[in-house]
Design a protein around this motif. Structure first.
Motif, PDB file in Angstrom:
ATOM      1  N   TRP A   1       5.662  -0.880  -3.148  1.00 44.19           N
ATOM      2  CA  TRP A   1       4.340  -0.771  -3.754  1.00 44.19           C
ATOM      3  C   TRP A   1       4.198  -1.723  -4.937  1.00 44.19           C
ATOM      4  O   TRP A   1       3.209  -2.450  -5.063  1.00 44.19           O
ATOM      5  CB  TRP A   1       4.079   0.688  -4.151  1.00 44.19           C
ATOM      6  N   GLN A   2       5.217  -1.744  -5.769  1.00 42.68           N
ATOM      7  CA  GLN A   2       5.174  -2.617  -6.942  1.00 42.68           C
ATOM      8  C   GLN A   2       5.020  -4.078  -6.532  1.00 42.68           C
ATOM      9  O   GLN A   2       4.188  -4.816  -7.051  1.00 42.68           O
ATOM     10  CB  GLN A   2       6.481  -2.477  -7.706  1.00 42.68           C
TER      11      GLN A   2
ATOM     12  N   PRO B   1       3.318   6.226  -4.718  1.00 41.15           N
ATOM     13  CA  PRO B   1       3.597   5.878  -3.314  1.00 41.15           C
ATOM     14  C   PRO B   1       4.730   6.719  -2.731  1.00 41.15           C
ATOM     15  O   PRO B   1       5.606   7.174  -3.450  1.00 41.15           O
ATOM     16  CB  PRO B   1       4.054   4.423  -3.432  1.00 41.15           C
ATOM     17  N   GLN B   2       4.669   6.903  -1.452  1.00 44.26           N
ATOM     18  CA  GLN B   2       5.757   7.635  -0.784  1.00 44.26           C
ATOM     19  C   GLN B   2       5.855   7.196   0.670  1.00 44.26           C
ATOM     20  O   GLN B   2       4.850   6.949   1.318  1.00 44.26           O
ATOM     21  CB  GLN B   2       5.467   9.141  -0.859  1.00 44.26           C
TER      22      GLN B   2
ATOM     23  N   LEU C   1       2.320   6.590   2.224  1.00 41.84           N
ATOM     24  CA  LEU C   1       1.341   7.486   1.612  1.00 41.84           C
ATOM     25  C   LEU C   1       1.082   7.065   0.171  1.00 41.84           C
ATOM     26  O   LEU C   1       2.000   6.638  -0.526  1.00 41.84           O
ATOM     27  CB  LEU C   1       1.848   8.934   1.594  1.00 41.84           C
ATOM     28  N   LEU C   2      -0.171   7.176  -0.252  1.00 43.19           N
ATOM     29  CA  LEU C   2      -0.494   6.947  -1.658  1.00 43.19           C
ATOM     30  C   LEU C   2      -1.178   8.197  -2.176  1.00 43.19           C
ATOM     31  O   LEU C   2      -2.184   8.633  -1.614  1.00 43.19           O
ATOM     32  CB  LEU C   2      -1.449   5.755  -1.792  1.00 43.19           C
TER      33      LEU C   2
ATOM     34  N   ALA D   1       3.886  -3.144   9.508  1.00 38.00           N
ATOM     35  CA  ALA D   1       2.503  -2.683   9.647  1.00 38.00           C
ATOM     36  C   ALA D   1       2.462  -1.173   9.440  1.00 38.00           C
ATOM     37  O   ALA D   1       2.494  -0.392  10.378  1.00 38.00           O
ATOM     38  CB  ALA D   1       1.968  -3.042  11.029  1.00 38.00           C
ATOM     39  N   PHE D   2       2.425  -0.772   8.166  1.00 37.95           N
ATOM     40  CA  PHE D   2       2.424   0.659   7.858  1.00 37.95           C
ATOM     41  C   PHE D   2       1.108   1.310   8.262  1.00 37.95           C
ATOM     42  O   PHE D   2       0.059   0.674   8.251  1.00 37.95           O
ATOM     43  CB  PHE D   2       2.587   0.870   6.349  1.00 37.95           C
ATOM     44  N   ASP D   3       1.202   2.591   8.611  1.00 40.11           N
ATOM     45  CA  ASP D   3      -0.009   3.396   8.686  1.00 40.11           C
ATOM     46  C   ASP D   3      -0.228   3.929   7.283  1.00 40.11           C
ATOM     47  O   ASP D   3       0.623   4.612   6.742  1.00 40.11           O
ATOM     48  CB  ASP D   3       0.175   4.569   9.655  1.00 40.11           C
ATOM     49  N   LEU D   4      -1.367   3.571   6.731  1.00 31.07           N
ATOM     50  CA  LEU D   4      -1.622   3.958   5.343  1.00 31.07           C
ATOM     51  C   LEU D   4      -2.422   5.246   5.287  1.00 31.07           C
ATOM     52  O   LEU D   4      -3.362   5.441   6.060  1.00 31.07           O
ATOM     53  CB  LEU D   4      -2.404   2.837   4.646  1.00 31.07           C
ATOM     54  N   GLU D   5      -2.017   6.122   4.378  1.00 32.06           N
ATOM     55  CA  GLU D   5      -2.790   7.342   4.174  1.00 32.06           C
ATOM     56  C   GLU D   5      -2.992   7.525   2.678  1.00 32.06           C
ATOM     57  O   GLU D   5      -2.025   7.472   1.911  1.00 32.06           O
ATOM     58  CB  GLU D   5      -2.005   8.530   4.739  1.00 32.06           C
ATOM     59  N   ILE D   6      -4.230   7.707   2.277  1.00 26.95           N
ATOM     60  CA  ILE D   6      -4.495   7.939   0.856  1.00 26.95           C
ATOM     61  C   ILE D   6      -4.881   9.402   0.684  1.00 26.95           C
ATOM     62  O   ILE D   6      -5.718   9.910   1.439  1.00 26.95           O
ATOM     63  CB  ILE D   6      -5.623   7.010   0.355  1.00 26.95           C
ATOM     64  N   LEU D   7      -4.231  10.057  -0.259  1.00 24.07           N
ATOM     65  CA  LEU D   7      -4.433  11.509  -0.388  1.00 24.07           C
ATOM     66  C   LEU D   7      -4.628  11.897  -1.838  1.00 24.07           C
ATOM     67  O   LEU D   7      -4.208  11.169  -2.738  1.00 24.07           O
ATOM     68  CB  LEU D   7      -3.181  12.253   0.104  1.00 24.07           C
ATOM     69  N   VAL D   8      -5.232  13.033  -2.042  1.00 23.66           N
ATOM     70  CA  VAL D   8      -5.285  13.586  -3.398  1.00 23.66           C
ATOM     71  C   VAL D   8      -4.082  14.503  -3.548  1.00 23.66           C
ATOM     72  O   VAL D   8      -3.782  15.290  -2.655  1.00 23.66           O
ATOM     73  CB  VAL D   8      -6.581  14.392  -3.641  1.00 23.66           C
TER      74      VAL D   8
END
Ligand code: ADP
Ligand code: MG
Length: 443
Positions: free
Chosen positions: A10-11, A36-37, A45-46, A75-82
């Protein structure tokens, strides 16, 4: 949870691509707050700390995805979550119709990917037995205890996943006891006992993780006792994990202890070298990475107490590798220096000594802590006390307290006894030498 490889990727992505694209203000106020995870091999995941950050960042989803791919070649599958929506993200796979009955099971914890070694084979066997013969009486309840990061949750969830695959119609609940306690506190406040009881008492398999959280919670124990009885008496299974043996759970109601000990108690101790190597190999194989033999040996020799740390080390190497750094011994030592140091300096504790001794003599920690007078048990108990005295310089009284409130003179007697036998008993000398070595591995 701090996920170092994800952090590194991520950095790198931020520095190289996102920072300039988003602009200073947006970047500082929103992107820097993301956590990030990595989940599995392909999910990135973010976690946003709140919905405001979420909605800002969400607009850049495609850009973030592209940048991640450019910087990591994956090619990550990105997921943004609260964040609050996902208190235990790794334990909550997106609900599919199939997983509705199995609450909060993580499908990646299976028996297939659990490496069996000397120190967990008994626990593993008991778990397989429960999973295979649901409804069986001998292993009910099953109580698994051991230190952190040794595979308790993995095994417990493997039971759930196994049963779920075999009998999709069975009701399975997996719950962290902290969550169980919090839910119960809510119940008390709202007086909605029925819903809670309906949920927990009508299951085929109840998995409660880290039961030590109900220590000292009287009312919770009361409720748990009744839940326990209802499930047990209707022939359904209960599995509990804990960081210590039932006997050392303070203020646990006696009748609850009696109930627990009517089933089977198994412990997991830190893995030996061979198991650590096997776990590393399995991790590397699953990612299609080849680790040099000297690198594997270095990790397995230096990260000794806990499998979670072993995985942490592996993930750090994976991130190093993703950044294009060659995985030779020198670079690995460098990448792992923060992880290795605390382990070498790790302090001994009476419970760690007991676990190692129990494992060595094939006697449970519970028995060491009991008042049983069987010869082998007495020997293990005395050896454990002697090692606390020798290696940790504890006082007789402190040792007594750690061994279930023995008095000062009992401990002194045990230590003198071992000292006396040592001069004439070669096999005891060897036992102690091996034990000391495993308790204080060379740096
Ligand atoms: P605990 O619940 O005892 O603190 P976990 O079950 O969470 O430990 O295990 C920590 C990590 O180590 C998990 O990712 C788990 O999959 C892994 N792990 C533990 N034991 C084994 C094993 N024998 N084989 C493979 N992976 C393991
Ligand atoms: Mg756990």
């Amino acid at each position: 949870m701090h996920d170092e490889p994800a952090q590194k990727i991520w950095q790198h992505t931020c520095e190289k691509y996102l920072k300039s694209y988003i602009g200073d203000i947006g970047y500082q106020s929103f992107f820097l707050q993301l956590e990030p995870q990595l989940r599995g091999q392909r999910d990135f995941l973010l976690f946003a700390p709140n919905p405001i950050v979420y909605s800002f960042v969400k607009k850049y989803e495609e850009t973030i995805k592209d940048s991640l791919e450019k910087s990591s070649q994956i090619a990550f599958d990105l997921e943004i979550l609260v964040k609050s929506e996902a208190a235990h993200p790794s334990l909550m796979p997106a609900p599919t119709p199939d997983s509705v009955k199995a609450t909060a099971l993580n499908p990646s914890y299976t028996f297939d990917n659990f490496v069996v070694g000397q120190t967990n084979s008994f626990a593993h066997a008991a778990c397989v037995a429960v999973a295979e013969q649901l409804g069986g009486k001998e292993f009910n309840p099953l109580f698994i205890f051991g230190g952190s990061g040794l595979g308790k949750t993995h095994l417990m969830q493997a039971i759930g996943n196994h049963v779920h695959t075999k009998h999709p119609d069975k009701r399975i609940i997996y719950v962290q006891s902290e969550k169980f306690v919090n839910e119960f506190i809510q119940v008390i406040a709202t007086k909605r006992y029925d819903a809670f009881r309906n949920k927990y008492r009508h299951v085929d398999l109840l998995l409660i993780d880290d039961i030590q959280f109900i220590e000292k919670k009287e009312q919770m124990q009361e409720e748990f006792f009744h839940t326990f009885n209802t499930i047990y008496e209707s022939g359904k299974n209960i599995v509990l994990t804990c960081d210590k043996p039932p006997a050392s759970l303070q203020t646990l109601q006696e009748r609850l202890k009696t109930r627990i000990s009517s089933g089977i108690t198994v412990d997991i101790a830190p893995p030996e070298y061979e198991t650590r190597m096997a776990i590393l190999k399995r991790l590397a194989d699953s990612r299609g990475i080849r680790l040099q033999a000297d690198v594997m040996d270095y990790i397995a020799s230096h990260i000794t107490s806990n499998i979670r740390e072993l995985e942490g080390a592996f993930k750090t190497l994976m991130a190093t590798c993703l950044l294009g750094i060659e995985l030779n011994l020198e670079n690995c030592k460098n990448a792992l220096k923060d992880l290795v140091q605390p382990v070498v300096k790790k302090k001994l504790s009476p419970s760690f000594v007991m676990t190692m001794v129990s494992n060595y003599f094939h006697i449970s920690v519970d028995e060491i802590l009991s008042r049983k007078r069987k010869k082998e048990i007495i020997l293990a108990r005395h050896v454990a006390m002697y090692l606390c005295y020798e290696l940790m310089h504890m006082t007789y009284s402190d040792i007594g307290r750690s061994f279930g409130d023995l008095n000062h003179s009992t401990v002194m007697h045990a230590v003198r006894k071992i000292e006396g036998s040592l001069s004439e008993d070669a096999s005891l000398q060897e036992d102690l030498q091996l034990l000391k070595k495993s308790l204080q591995p060379a740096p």
